[in-house]
Every structure is written in C-alpha cells, then in structure tokens.
Design a protein around this motif. Structure first.
Motif, short mmCIF file in Angstrom:
data_model
loop_
_atom_site.label_atom_id
_atom_site.label_comp_id
_atom_site.label_asym_id
_atom_site.label_seq_id
_atom_site.Cartn_x
_atom_site.Cartn_y
_atom_site.Cartn_z
N TRP A 25 0.84 -1.20 0.00
CA TRP A 25 0.00 0.00 0.00
C TRP A 25 0.87 1.24 0.00
O TRP A 25 1.78 1.38 0.81
N THR A 26 0.58 2.15 -0.91
CA THR A 26 1.25 3.44 -0.95
C THR A 26 0.30 4.50 -0.40
O THR A 26 -0.79 4.70 -0.93
N ASP A 27 0.72 5.12 0.67
CA ASP A 27 -0.10 6.14 1.34
C ASP A 27 -0.45 7.26 0.37
O ASP A 27 0.43 7.88 -0.22
N ASN A 28 -1.74 7.50 0.22
CA ASN A 28 -2.21 8.61 -0.63
C ASN A 28 -3.17 9.49 0.18
O ASN A 28 -4.16 9.97 -0.33
N ILE A 29 -2.82 9.69 1.46
CA ILE A 29 -3.64 10.50 2.37
C ILE A 29 -3.13 11.94 2.34
O ILE A 29 -1.94 12.17 2.47
N PRO A 30 -4.02 12.92 2.18
CA PRO A 30 -3.54 14.31 2.15
C PRO A 30 -2.93 14.71 3.50
O PRO A 30 -3.38 14.27 4.55
N SER A 31 -1.91 15.54 3.45
CA SER A 31 -1.32 16.04 4.69
C SER A 31 -2.30 16.98 5.38
O SER A 31 -3.03 17.74 4.72
N SER A 32 -2.29 16.96 6.69
CA SER A 32 -3.13 17.88 7.45
C SER A 32 -2.77 19.33 7.18
O SER A 32 -3.59 20.24 7.36
N LYS A 167 -3.84 8.83 9.20
CA LYS A 167 -2.42 9.19 9.31
C LYS A 167 -2.20 10.17 10.44
O LYS A 167 -2.85 11.22 10.52
N PHE A 168 -1.29 9.82 11.36
CA PHE A 168 -0.74 10.76 12.32
C PHE A 168 0.42 11.49 11.67
O PHE A 168 1.23 10.89 10.95
N GLU A 169 0.54 12.79 11.95
CA GLU A 169 1.73 13.57 11.56
C GLU A 169 2.14 14.41 12.76
O GLU A 169 1.32 14.75 13.61
N TRP A 170 3.43 14.75 12.83
CA TRP A 170 3.90 15.61 13.91
C TRP A 170 4.94 16.59 13.38
O TRP A 170 5.76 16.26 12.53
N PHE A 171 4.86 17.84 13.89
CA PHE A 171 5.68 18.93 13.38
C PHE A 171 6.21 19.75 14.56
O PHE A 171 5.45 20.13 15.45
N SER A 172 7.50 20.05 14.53
CA SER A 172 8.11 20.82 15.61
C SER A 172 7.66 22.28 15.54
O SER A 172 7.63 22.89 14.48
N GLN A 184 -8.08 11.26 8.65
CA GLN A 184 -8.63 9.93 8.41
C GLN A 184 -9.91 9.98 7.58
O GLN A 184 -10.57 11.01 7.47
N TRP A 185 -10.23 8.82 7.01
CA TRP A 185 -11.47 8.63 6.27
C TRP A 185 -11.84 7.16 6.32
O TRP A 185 -10.97 6.28 6.28
#
Length: 431
Positions: A25-32, A167-172, A184-185
């Motif tokens: 699976w290739t992630d095709n989830i838009p970034s937050s 998808k979880f994302e984290w940014f400093s 998510q969806w």
C-alpha cells in the motif's frame, strides 16, 4: 444521540482469525497541513489550547482492501492539537503500538502479528462494558501501520468499518512544543457486524458525526496524557469561545466552503454557574458556511424547526410561556439504536438577543446540564453559522441515558457529534 457509536469506530473491530497478510500500500492520504500552505505554525495558531477539527475537499485515495474500487473518492477529516513535548517524544509514543494500551481508553491489548522494516500489522483488543449487555463491546481490530519520516499511516485490515485509512503527523513548533495531527477517512456505507449495521440503519445521521467524533476521541486521549488540565470559570450567561482574529475567522469560513463540512473547536473545560454551584462542563464550538444570508437562515434558530431536522428522533415538541424574553419548549425524544430504544424528555428555555442569535439551556426533564448558543454571522456571499454547546449526562439521569456514562469522554463527545450533525442537517435541508 450519537454517543453510542461515533467515538469508537476507529478503534473497534470484529474478530480476526489467524494472521493477516501484509498488504502492499502506498499512502495517498492528504497532509493535514495542505490547507495551510504546509505551515504548521499557522495551524497551531488556530488550534491554540483546543482540539481543532476540519475537513478537506473530496479527493481520490488508495485503498487496496476495496477490491471493487481501489481508488475511492474520499472526504478526509483532520484534527490538530499542540502538545508540550518534543517531536522525538511524540514519535516514540506513537510508534510504540504496545503502549497504546493505557493511552487510548477501552484498549486492552495490542499484539504485533507481523513486522517488516517500518511496516507492522497489529491486532488490538477492545473491551467496553455497559449496564446493558447487548451494547457491550468485546472485539478485535487489525490495522497495518507504516512509519514515515514524521508520520504513521494506517490501513484498516479488519474492522466494522472495514474500508478506511488514517495518518498521524507531527511537526516541531520549537520550545519543546509539537503540533500533532490526525487525518482519516472511512467508508461508512459498508459497515460489517450486526450491531453496527443496525445502529447506522436506525440513525443514519450518526454518519455525519463520526468523523469529528473519532478525531476528538483520539486527540483527547493524547491531551489527557500530556497537557495539564485547566478550567475556565464563566459568568452567568457567558459562553466560552475560540479567540480568533479576523484572518483566522476568514480561514475557517474558507475551510468550510471548500470542504462543505463543519469546522470545530473542542474547548477547554469550563466551570458553569448553577444554583447548586459551579458545574464543570465541556463546550464545542462549530462553524459551518452557508450561501444564504443570516436573515434567510434565522428560521433554524427557532425550536419549532428542530423537528424537521430530526424527524426520527423528536416525537413531539410543545412550546409554552412565550414572552419577549424567550420561550420554553418541551421535547419528547426516542433514540432508536436498532437493538434498543432510549426514550427521554427534556425541557429547554430559548431566548433571542437578536434575530440571528439564540441562547438556550435545559430547565427540566432528563437532561439537567445542556447549554448552548447559535449565531448566523454575516459573510460577503452568505453566512457563517456558529454553534457552541455542552451536553453532560449526569448520574441522576434515567437508566438508559446513564448507559452513555460507561463510554469514554461522555462529557465531551455528545456535543462534538451533535454540533457536526446539526450543522450538516441544516445544509442538507437548504440545498
């Protein structure tokens, strides 16, 4: 009315037999960050100390588990929170799946079924006892996690909502602060499992609240673990509200216009004055853009319109004591969950400070702690609906209502879901 389902769909599943195979699976989830010019500080400035929830415009995604349509059109929902810890600490927490037990309520075990490099399949066991055995959850769910540079993407392998991604994302943000987001969806039109099918069939409106509810559930767990609790004391008649400047309010209107979905803030706890003393309550503020003017929309502020919004649930509506200061309305409600029906009555007092605003609070019946405010704010090409509510089921509520107190975050999730449903029902009836 949606408290029995929307908060748990991301985590609750059906029994998985044996070991699932790894799926390519290739992630095709838009970034937050996509709606924010990939600027994490801009999003963090909106979230502040709250949980911020918003949606994306429809886009195709990749879903290899959906054989008939591996590239479905999806409407992703994102949420954001600022945590007072480093990105390294966030990564350590979110990539240690066994430590999800104790972090997310109701999660009893996490077992890695297979692991290759940065990809893992994990079987989670969920247990949610309630006073009504038929509503108990004792289930398993299998998810495939894929670790990226500053993210974890997840594909649902086996669950009652079997087709979904997140998808979880984290940014400093510097100064030992990190923006954590969840996007998510899930395909809510193909549920599996007897109970879930019955619930979604009996209360189709629940689907409108599930995206906001699941995002709030997950980020509330992180907030409870890492953010010190605080309570804001309100004066009589006062409502909490997000502190937004004009540019930020315009951004919220834009987000709602693009996605055609609500934008919500799950606010810090508030101490609300009552005759017996202060009651700690949790408010959610939701915004929704409509192309109609505030004057065209003001009919939805009248309690008589609520029966057309929720004809299945509101069985009878009676208005009395109409004065210049407001009116009292009694609602007879029955919430059918497919396997059980929950009848209850509640009384509300409404007042109207101006023609495009109402304030309301419970003044009798089975819901003691219900309070809110609705406004239609003028926009150049329409109006921006603002709804701030809190719904808290107390320990003296009728038995069937008290079942909701068995579920995690019962003081927070009803308002999150109800606001989202209310805003979208108005949109659907105005089309």
């Amino acid at each position: 009315m949606n408290n029995f389902s929307f908060a748990l769909f991301l985590l609750i599943g059906i029994n998985t037999q044996g070991f699932a195979q790894m799926i390519t699976w290739t992630d095709n989830i838009p970034s937050s960050l996509q709606p924010f010019q990939n600027n994490p500080q801009q999003l963090a400035n909106l979230a502040q100390d709250d949980i911020f929830i918003y949606s994306h415009g429809a886009t195709k995604t990749s879903l290899p588990t959906l054989k008939s349509n591996p590239q479905p059109l999806a409407k992703f929902t994102s949420s954001a929170i600022v945590l007072p810890i480093s990105t390294q600490e966030v990564a350590k927490i979110l990539t240690n799946y066994s430590q999800y037990v104790g972090l997310f309520p109701t999660l009893k075990s996490a077992k890695i079924l297979e692991q290759k490099a940065n990809i893992s399949q994990v079987k989670y066991k969920i247990s949610i006892p309630t006073p009504i055995p038929v509503l108990n959850f004792n289930e398993d769910v299998t998810l495939q996690h894929q670790i990226g540079q500053n993210s974890i993407s997840t594909l649902v392998i086996d669950a009652p909502i079997p087709y979904g991604v997140g998808k979880f994302e984290w940014f400093s943000l510097g100064n030992n602060k990190t923006l954590v987001t969840l996007t998510q969806w899930g395909d809510l039109n193909q549920p599996q499992g007897f109970l879930f099918k019955k619930i979604l069939s009996a209360i189709p409106e629940v689907k409108l609240g599930i995206p906001s509810g699941t995002n709030a559930f997950i980020l509330e767990s992180l907030k409870n673990r890492y953010v010190a609790k605080k309570v804001i004391t309100l004066n009589v008649g006062q409502f909490p509200t997000p502190q937004l400047n004009t540019a930020q309010l315009n951004k919220i209107s834009q987000l709602s216009q693009v996605s055609q979905q609500p934008v919500s803030f799950v606010l810090t706890q508030s101490a609300v004055p009552y005759q017996h003393g202060n009651e700690v309550m949790r408010f959610t503020t939701t915004y929704q853009y409509y192309p109609q003017t505030p004057q065209q929309m003001q009919k939805w502020l009248q309690p008589s319109s609520y029966q057309s919004l929720f004809p299945r649930q509101i069985k009878k509506l009676t208005t009395s004591n109409q004065t210049a200061q407001g009116k009292d309305t009694q609602f007879k409600v029955s919430i059918g969950l497919g396997v059980i029906s929950i009848p209850f009555d509640f009384k509300m007092h409404f007042n109207f400070p101006q023609s495009t605003e109402n304030n309301f609070y419970a003044n009798g019946g089975d819901l003691r702690f219900l309070k809110g405010q609705m406004q239609f704010l003028p926009e150049d090409s329409g109006s921006l609906f603002k709804m701030t509510t809190s719904v808290k089921i107390d320990e003296k509520a009728p038995f069937l209502l008290r079942v909701a107190r068995s579920l995690p975050y019962h003081e927070m999730l009803p308002a999150v879901g109800t606001n989202a449903i209310f805003a979208q029902k108005i949109k659907l009836l105005n089309q």
